[in-house]
Design a protein around this motif. Structure first.
Motif: not given
Length: 353
Positions: A34-40
């Protein structure tokens, strides 16, 4: 997360050397898609180029409304006569040659500021996911012939300068099927991107992370799908393309050894990033099924209640005869006598002819 304590180093012929590397602590970091998708997604916004329509577009004509009383709409109309254009509606977004609705402006809020700690957390999660073979396979990479994940090669591959040598290396380590997958996926882009200097698209292949460039970028840069990046310049857009974790990475030994220094371990802070340490997981053991079977937890739990309590629906005895009989056994007889009194004898009435 990867849990192997030592990782074998392979040479350019894919033969295991005597050298081993301790698995960096970043590979044991918590994987947070979830954090990877948001930051990306936020980082992708920072690559946008501002665009807008011309400021005067749709208003470069002399037009005025005819007002009321002429049985036409009150939209501004082009002045003059003797041509098709005269009398036509203008300015409005519903008119031919008019402006668009809410014309775009270059001062829109295009870019986003990203929290530094959150961005570093996303990088750590993406790197940790590259050590899990199931996540790499789920992303579509062909690693069936790869001897080990994460794959660490000796620093001699940094001295390669010819593409044929790079191809030979990829074939020896079993990474060529992933490159072939990229070659086979090359196709025309659907939509208007074909007109904008990006006609063809293809899938992503292996990512090669190196510590020192002694010709490695020149050797690998022309192979389809292969991306190269320096270890101290790791980019989330390259490690987790599309915001999906699990890219297949080939590390050089020097780059792999630098990860603890760059990202630190839980006992020592990072030497490259100011006041940063790996994110602390909320649970020391996230294996929930193993926790539930643990003797300490089982001992503290109460014994299961096996008595089944079934609830019954409440019924009205005034409407339900069977329930009334249970409450009053004489109710059936009273009901029968009541109905017999109400029965009408038809024989007393004269027959109509």
């Amino acid at each position: 997360m990867a849990a192997r304590p030592l990782v074998t180093v392979y040479d350019e012929k894919c033969e295991a050397t005597k050298s081993t590397v301790r698995l960096p602590a970043v590979f044991r970091a918590q994987i947070r898609p979830d954090i990877v998708s948001f930051v990306h997604f936020q980082m992708l916004k920072n690559t946008q180029q501002p665009y807008a329509v011309a400021e005067k577009a749709g208003h470069q004509t002399s037009a005025e409304s005819w007002g009321t009383g002429r049985a036409v709409a009150r939209i501004p109309r082009v002045r003059g006569g003797g041509t098709h254009r005269s009398g036509q509606g203008a300015f409005g977004n519903m008119c031919r040659g008019g402006r668009m609705f809410a014309p775009t402006k270059t001062w829109r809020r295009w870019h986003r500021r990203i929290n530094i700690t959150q961005r570093r957390y996303a990088i750590c999660s993406a790197v940790a996911a590259t050590g899990v073979p199931s996540l790499i396979l789920a992303k579509g990479h062909r690693i069936e012939q790869v001897p080990e994940v994460p794959l660490v090669m000796s620093d001699k591959i940094q001295e390669l300068k010819k593409t044929r040598e790079a191809v030979k290396l990829l074939k020896s380590v079993g990474a060529w099927p992933d490159v072939q997958r990229c070659i086979d996926s090359k196709r025309l882009r659907p939509g208007k991107g074909k007109m904008r200097n990006r006609r063809r698209i293809m899938k992503r292949g292996p990512l090669i992370v190196y510590g020192k460039n002694d010709g490695i970028t020149r050797a690998f840069r022309n192979i389809p799908g292969v991306t190269l990046i320096k270890v101290d310049r790791l980019n989330l857009l390259k490690i987790a393309p599309g915001g999906h974790v699990g890219r297949f990475i080939i590390w050089t030994e020097g780059a792999f050894r630098q990860l603890d220094e760059i990202y630190g371990n839980w006992s020592k802070k990072s030497a490259a990033k100011k006041d940063f340490n790996l994110p602390m997981p909320k649970m020391t053991n996230s294996d929930l099924s193993r926790l539930l079977r643990a003797e300490e937890i089982q001992r503290a739990l109460r014994t299961p209640r096996k008595r089944i309590v079934r609830s019954t629906m409440k019924k009205n005895p005034l409407k339900n005869l069977n329930l009334m009989v249970k409450l009053n056994p004489a109710a059936a007889m009273l009901m029968h006598s009541h109905h017999s009194k109400e029965t009408i004898d038809v024989s007393v009435f004269p027959c109509s002819n």
